[in-house]
Design an enzyme around this catalytic site. Structure first.
Site, PDB file in Angstrom:
ATOM      1  N   HIS A  42      -6.018  -4.217  -1.103  1.00  0.00           N
ATOM      2  CA  HIS A  42      -5.888  -3.079  -2.013  1.00  0.00           C
ATOM      3  C   HIS A  42      -6.038  -3.497  -3.477  1.00  0.00           C
ATOM      4  O   HIS A  42      -5.528  -2.807  -4.364  1.00  0.00           O
ATOM      5  CB  HIS A  42      -4.544  -2.382  -1.799  1.00  0.00           C
ATOM      6  CG  HIS A  42      -4.505  -1.517  -0.574  1.00  0.00           C
ATOM      7  ND1 HIS A  42      -5.001  -0.240  -0.545  1.00  0.00           N
ATOM      8  CD2 HIS A  42      -4.050  -1.781   0.681  1.00  0.00           C
ATOM      9  CE1 HIS A  42      -4.834   0.269   0.670  1.00  0.00           C
ATOM     10  NE2 HIS A  42      -4.262  -0.641   1.427  1.00  0.00           N
ATOM     11  N   LYS A  75     -12.701  -1.004   1.622  1.00  0.00           N
ATOM     12  CA  LYS A  75     -12.018  -0.191   0.613  1.00  0.00           C
ATOM     13  C   LYS A  75     -12.888  -0.140  -0.646  1.00  0.00           C
ATOM     14  O   LYS A  75     -13.868   0.584  -0.681  1.00  0.00           O
ATOM     15  CB  LYS A  75     -10.618  -0.735   0.357  1.00  0.00           C
ATOM     16  CG  LYS A  75      -9.691  -0.577   1.562  1.00  0.00           C
ATOM     17  CD  LYS A  75      -8.294  -1.087   1.291  1.00  0.00           C
ATOM     18  CE  LYS A  75      -7.335  -0.732   2.422  1.00  0.00           C
ATOM     19  NZ  LYS A  75      -7.672  -1.290   3.728  1.00  0.00           N
ATOM     20  N   SER A 118       0.791  -1.221   0.000  1.00  0.00           N
ATOM     21  CA  SER A 118       0.000   0.000   0.000  1.00  0.00           C
ATOM     22  C   SER A 118       0.826   1.276   0.000  1.00  0.00           C
ATOM     23  O   SER A 118       0.324   2.325  -0.410  1.00  0.00           O
ATOM     24  CB  SER A 118      -0.945   0.008   1.207  1.00  0.00           C
ATOM     25  OG  SER A 118      -0.208  -0.045   2.420  1.00  0.00           O
TER      26      SER A 118
END
Length: 402
Positions: A218, A249, A190
Site C-alpha cells: 500500500h 495496486k 491497510s
C-alpha cells in the site's frame, strides 16, 4: 455423502449472513476508474448504475491509463498470451528478467524475484529462510498473507502490538537465542492508513541483530519523494533487508508480486520458494504493462502529487463536515462511525447516492471501531471529491433521521 456436507456448509454460511458478515460482490461493467458502472440486476448490462469509485486500490489512476493499456496490447502481440510453464523450466522471457531488473533499480535492491501475487511472495519467504532455530517477530496487524506465510515456517513466532516499539523490543529480548531473527511489518496498515515506524524498527534490528522485512503493497509507487515506498519516506533505504509488494495496486492495478532483497536471499528463493517453483509466472501482457507503469513513475511525479492533493482535500472537507477520521496523510482515509449496524446503513445510503464504498466492522476491525474506508486516487477530480463529501453528509443525515 455431499448431502451431509452441504447441510454443514449451508449452516456455516447462514451463520456468516446472520452476523452481517456476508461479502457481496457487485459486477463492474467496463474498466476500473474514478467512476465505474455497476450491474444491479445480476447480469452485465442490466440495471447499470454509474457510481463514484472510492474503494479501489487504484492509487495513481493507472488501471485504465491508455499508455499502460497500449503497452499491454503490444505485450500480447510481441510476447503472446501466457507462459504455460513455471520459470525454471521454460517460463521465463527476457521481459521478466527486465522487470526484475527495473524493480531492483527503482527500489535500490540487489535483486528482485517475481511471484504471481504478493500473497504468494509472502507465502514463499518464511518457509525458505527461517527454520526451527530461528525467530519471526511480527506486528499484530500484519496482512493475512504474512500471517499465512509465517504459518508455513517452523520458526518460533512472536507477535508484538501494532507499532508498539517497547513490545517489539521485549519480543527481541525473548528471541535473543535464535540463530536468525526477523522483524516483519506492513509498511502501511491497510485498515488504518498508519505507517510503520521503520526508522525505530531498523534501530532495534541493528541493536538486536535482526533482519527487517516490510510488505509495502500500500505504498510502493506513491509514498516517498520518488514513490519508492515507506523505506524512502522513513529514511531507511538500504536498511530494510526484504521488501515485498504488488503490481495490483498503484503500479497499474493488474496482478503479480515481488520480493526485492539482498542477493543471497533472492538466490535462495529462486531455488526453494515453492510458490515460485510451482506456479506459472506473470502473463506477458501484465509484464509489459507493469514495465510501462514503472517508466511513467520514473519520468514524472505528477500523479503522486495529485494523489497527495486529493487526499488532503478529502480530509479537510470531511473534517469541516464534522466527520471523525483517523489521522494521517495516506490516501487510505478511514471514516469512523463505531457502531457496525450504523456504518452499514450509511454505506448503503452512500451507494444509493452514487458513491461506491465498503463498510468494515468486527472481526475485520476491532469491536466498536466500525468504519468506511475511503481510498483516494490521482484519477479523482476535485468535483468528484466534493460530491463524495456531500453524499457522506446527506447519508449521515438520512440515517440519523431514521
Amino acid at each position: 455423502m455431499y448431502g451431509d456436507v452441504k447441510a454443514q456448509l449451508r449452516a456455516e454460511l447462514d451463520e456468516i449472513d446472520a452476523a452481517g458478515l456476508t461479502k457481496r460482490e457487485r459486477g463492474i461493467v467496463g474498466p476500473q476508474s474514478s467512476t465505474v458502472d455497476v450491474a444491479s440486476g445480476g447480469a452485465a448490462g442490466v440495471g447499470l448504475q454509474r457510481v463514484l469509485n472510492f474503494c479501489a486500490n487504484n492509487y495513481l489512476g493507472l488501471a485504465d491509463d491508455p499508455r499502460i493499456v497500449a503497452a499491454a496490447h503490444r505485450g500480447l502481440d510481441e510476447w503472446g498470451y501466457g507462459m504455460a510453464s513455471v520459470r525454471f523450466i521454460c517460463g521465463t522471457q527476457t521481459q521478466h528478467l527486465e522487470l526484475e531488473r527495473r524493480v531492483s533499480e527503482f527500489l535500490g535492491y540487489d535483486d528482485t524475484i517475481l511471484f504471481s501475487s504478493c500473497f504468494d511472495a509472502n507465502g514463499g519467504v518464511f518457509e525458505t529462510l527461517f527454520g526451527p532455530e530461528d525467530a519471526i517477530i511480527s506486528d499484530a496487524l500484519n496482512h493475512a498473507s504474512i500471517i499465512d506465510g509465517i504459518r508455513l515456517s517452523k520458526a518460533r513466532r512472536f507477535r508484538y502490538a501494532n507499532r508498539d516499539l517497547a513490545d517489539l523490543e521485549q519480543k527481541l529480548v525473548e528471541a535473543s537465542d535464535a540463530r536468525r531473527k526477523v522483524i516483519v511489518t506492513d509498511g502501511v496498515f491497510s485498515m488504518d492508513g498508519y505507517i510503520a515506524p521503520l526508522r525505530e524498527i531498523c534501530d532495534l534490528a541493528d541493536r538486536y541483530g535482526a533482519l527487517v522485512f516490510v510488505d509495502d503493497s500500500h505504498a510502493v509507487g506513491f509514498v516517498g519523494a520518488n514513490g519508492r515506498g515507506t523505506p524512502e519516506l522513513c529514511g531507511v533505504e538500504g536498511r530494510v533487508d526484504i521488501t515485498t509488494g504488488t503490481f495490483g495496486k498503484a503500479l497499474g492495478g493488474a496482478s503479480g508480486g515481488y520480493v526485492a532483497a539482498r542477493q543471497e536471499i533472492v538466490d535462495l528463493l529462486r531455488q526453494r520458494a515453492r510458490p515460485y517453483l510451482f506456479s506459472n509466472t506473470l502473463a506477458p501482457a501484465i509484464v509489459a504493462g507493469t514495465l510501462e507503469a514503472l517508466a511513467l513513475l520514473s519520468s514524472s511525479g505528477e500523479l503522486r502529487e495529485q494523489l497527495q492533493a486529493n487526499a488532503a482535500l478529502f480530509r479537510s472537507l470531511m473534517t469541516e463536515a464534522g466527520f471523525e477520521l483517523l489521522p494521517g496523510e495516506h490516501a487510505i482515509v478511514p471514516v469512523m462511525f463505531g457502531d457496525a449496524a450504523l456504518t452499514a446503513r450509511i454505506a448503503d445510503a452512500l451507494q444509493t447516492r452514487g458513491v461506491y464504498v465498503t463498510a468494515f466492522s468486527y472481526p475485520v476491525v476491532p469491536k466498536g471501531e466500525a468504519r468506511i474506508r475511503v481510498q483516494l486516487s490521482a484519477a479523482h477530480s476535485e468535483d468528484e471529491i466534493r460530491a463524495c463529501v456531500d453524499a457522506f453528509a446527506a447519508a449521515r443525515d438520512e440515517v440519523a433521521a431514521g
